[in-house]
Design a protein around this motif. Structure first.
Motif, PDB file in Angstrom:
ATOM      1  N   GLY A  37       0.801  -1.225   0.000  1.00 36.96           N
ATOM      2  CA  GLY A  37       0.000   0.000   0.000  1.00 36.96           C
ATOM      3  C   GLY A  37       0.828   1.267   0.000  1.00 36.96           C
ATOM      4  N   LEU A  38       1.853   1.344   0.840  1.00 32.75           N
ATOM      5  CA  LEU A  38       2.668   2.549   0.929  1.00 32.75           C
ATOM      6  C   LEU A  38       3.454   2.833  -0.356  1.00 32.75           C
ATOM      7  CD1 LEU A  38       3.417   4.847   2.832  1.00 32.75           C
ATOM      8  CD2 LEU A  38       5.281   3.433   3.689  1.00 32.75           C
ATOM      9  N   PRO A  39       4.141   1.842  -0.956  1.00 29.08           N
ATOM     10  CA  PRO A  39       4.812   2.129  -2.236  1.00 29.08           C
ATOM     11  C   PRO A  39       3.824   2.508  -3.340  1.00 29.08           C
ATOM     12  CG  PRO A  39       5.722   0.150  -1.289  1.00 29.08           C
ATOM     13  CD  PRO A  39       4.542   0.527  -0.448  1.00 29.08           C
ATOM     14  N   TRP A  40       2.669   1.869  -3.372  1.00 24.10           N
ATOM     15  CA  TRP A  40       1.672   2.223  -4.384  1.00 24.10           C
ATOM     16  C   TRP A  40       1.230   3.663  -4.205  1.00 24.10           C
ATOM     17  CZ3 TRP A  40      -3.338   3.934  -3.876  1.00 24.10           C
ATOM     18  CH2 TRP A  40      -4.039   4.071  -5.074  1.00 24.10           C
ATOM     19  N   LEU A  41       0.966   4.075  -2.967  1.00 25.99           N
ATOM     20  CA  LEU A  41       0.538   5.437  -2.694  1.00 25.99           C
ATOM     21  C   LEU A  41       1.606   6.447  -3.101  1.00 25.99           C
ATOM     22  CD1 LEU A  41      -1.788   7.058  -1.348  1.00 25.99           C
ATOM     23  CD2 LEU A  41      -0.444   6.957   0.753  1.00 25.99           C
ATOM     24  N   ILE A  42       2.851   6.180  -2.773  1.00 27.07           N
ATOM     25  CA  ILE A  42       3.952   7.093  -3.120  1.00 27.07           C
ATOM     26  C   ILE A  42       4.118   7.167  -4.633  1.00 27.07           C
ATOM     27  CG2 ILE A  42       6.452   7.389  -2.988  1.00 27.07           C
ATOM     28  CD1 ILE A  42       6.251   6.233  -0.115  1.00 27.07           C
ATOM     29  N   LEU A  43       4.162   6.030  -5.308  1.00 18.31           N
ATOM     30  CA  LEU A  43       4.342   6.030  -6.763  1.00 18.31           C
ATOM     31  C   LEU A  43       3.157   6.665  -7.475  1.00 18.31           C
ATOM     32  CD1 LEU A  43       5.966   2.528  -7.280  1.00 18.31           C
ATOM     33  CD2 LEU A  43       7.069   4.766  -7.405  1.00 18.31           C
ATOM     34  N   HIS A  44       1.967   6.493  -6.945  1.00 14.22           N
ATOM     35  CA  HIS A  44       0.781   7.109  -7.537  1.00 14.22           C
ATOM     36  C   HIS A  44       0.912   8.626  -7.535  1.00 14.22           C
ATOM     37  CE1 HIS A  44      -3.414   8.008  -8.376  1.00 14.22           C
ATOM     38  NE2 HIS A  44      -3.442   8.743  -7.268  1.00 14.22           N
ATOM     39  N   TYR A  45       1.272   9.183  -6.397  1.00 19.52           N
ATOM     40  CA  TYR A  45       1.359  10.641  -6.324  1.00 19.52           C
ATOM     41  C   TYR A  45       2.598  11.195  -7.014  1.00 19.52           C
ATOM     42  CZ  TYR A  45      -2.805  11.000  -3.576  1.00 19.52           C
ATOM     43  OH  TYR A  45      -4.115  10.973  -3.181  1.00 19.52           O
ATOM     44  N   VAL A  46       3.654  10.420  -7.125  1.00 18.80           N
ATOM     45  CA  VAL A  46       4.829  10.866  -7.892  1.00 18.80           C
ATOM     46  C   VAL A  46       4.472  10.980  -9.365  1.00 18.80           C
ATOM     47  CG1 VAL A  46       7.106  10.130  -8.709  1.00 18.80           C
ATOM     48  CG2 VAL A  46       6.584  10.084  -6.275  1.00 18.80           C
ATOM     49  N   THR A  47       3.747  10.012  -9.902  1.00 18.41           N
ATOM     50  CA  THR A  47       3.363  10.103 -11.315  1.00 18.41           C
ATOM     51  C   THR A  47       2.363  11.241 -11.537  1.00 18.41           C
ATOM     52  OG1 THR A  47       1.669   8.421 -10.971  1.00 18.41           O
ATOM     53  CG2 THR A  47       3.798   7.678 -11.814  1.00 18.41           C
ATOM     54  N   ARG A  48       1.469  11.473 -10.600  1.00 19.43           N
ATOM     55  CA  ARG A  48       0.546  12.616 -10.713  1.00 19.43           C
ATOM     56  C   ARG A  48       1.308  13.928 -10.693  1.00 19.43           C
ATOM     57  NH1 ARG A  48      -4.958  11.891 -11.782  1.00 19.43           N
ATOM     58  NH2 ARG A  48      -5.397   9.760 -11.182  1.00 19.43           N
ATOM     59  N   TRP A  49       2.317  14.021  -9.848  1.00 16.61           N
ATOM     60  CA  TRP A  49       3.116  15.236  -9.733  1.00 16.61           C
ATOM     61  C   TRP A  49       3.887  15.500 -11.027  1.00 16.61           C
ATOM     62  CZ3 TRP A  49       8.682  15.271  -8.829  1.00 16.61           C
ATOM     63  CH2 TRP A  49       9.176  16.551  -8.636  1.00 16.61           C
ATOM     64  N   LYS A  50       4.439  14.443 -11.627  1.00 11.39           N
ATOM     65  CA  LYS A  50       5.205  14.623 -12.857  1.00 11.39           C
ATOM     66  C   LYS A  50       4.312  15.034 -14.027  1.00 11.39           C
ATOM     67  CE  LYS A  50       9.178  11.744 -11.903  1.00 11.39           C
ATOM     68  NZ  LYS A  50       9.994  10.617 -12.330  1.00 11.39           N
ATOM     69  N   THR A  51       3.112  14.493 -14.116  1.00 11.35           N
ATOM     70  CA  THR A  51       2.235  14.877 -15.215  1.00 11.35           C
ATOM     71  C   THR A  51       1.661  16.270 -15.015  1.00 11.35           C
ATOM     72  OG1 THR A  51       0.355  13.799 -14.149  1.00 11.35           O
ATOM     73  CG2 THR A  51       1.589  12.502 -15.758  1.00 11.35           C
ATOM     74  N   ALA A  52       1.499  16.706 -13.793  1.00 12.00           N
ATOM     75  CA  ALA A  52       0.941  18.030 -13.525  1.00 12.00           C
ATOM     76  C   ALA A  52       1.975  19.135 -13.697  1.00 12.00           C
ATOM     77  CB  ALA A  52       0.373  18.089 -12.115  1.00 12.00           C
ATOM     78  N   SER A  53       3.258  18.814 -13.707  1.00 13.15           N
ATOM     79  CA  SER A  53       4.283  19.847 -13.786  1.00 13.15           C
ATOM     80  C   SER A  53       4.570  20.305 -15.217  1.00 13.15           C
ATOM     81  CB  SER A  53       5.578  19.345 -13.145  1.00 13.15           C
ATOM     82  OG  SER A  53       6.118  18.284 -13.906  1.00 13.15           O
TER      83      SER A  53
END
Length: 90
Positions: free
Chosen positions: A17-33
């Motif tokens: 759960g924790l790695p999935w949550l971190i990777l999910h928001y990292v990919t969201r952050w990269k696409t939003a930038s």
């Protein structure tokens, strides 16, 4: 049975759960930038406006210098810098 479920849920949440949550928001952050096409068009318009305004200021300085010989225009204006340029004067 209950003694085995609590540690199983804890281990699952930590390793899955924790790695999935971190990777999910990292990919969201990269696409939003990324810059949007609207922002890019606005930047192009602002650059063109700034260039035209600089041309106007240079024209006014030439006119004032022609009318008043004692007036000295700023012949070496500072160059625009970006945050990524290194100050090599020191």
């Amino acid at each position: 049975m209950e003694d085995a479920i609590v540690p199983l849920i804890g281990i699952t949440s930590v390793f899955i759960g924790l790695p999935w949550l971190i990777l999910h928001y990292v990919t969201r952050w990269k696409t939003a930038s990324k810059i949007t096409p609207e922002d890019e068009n606005l930047l192009d318009e602002m650059f063109n406006l700034a260039r035209r305004l600089e041309d106007r200021v240079n024209t006014v300085e030439r006119i004032v210098a022609a009318d008043n010989p004692e007036w000295k225009p700023n012949l070496n204006p500072p160059q625009p810098t970006t945050p990524y340029q290194i100050d090599r004067r020191n």
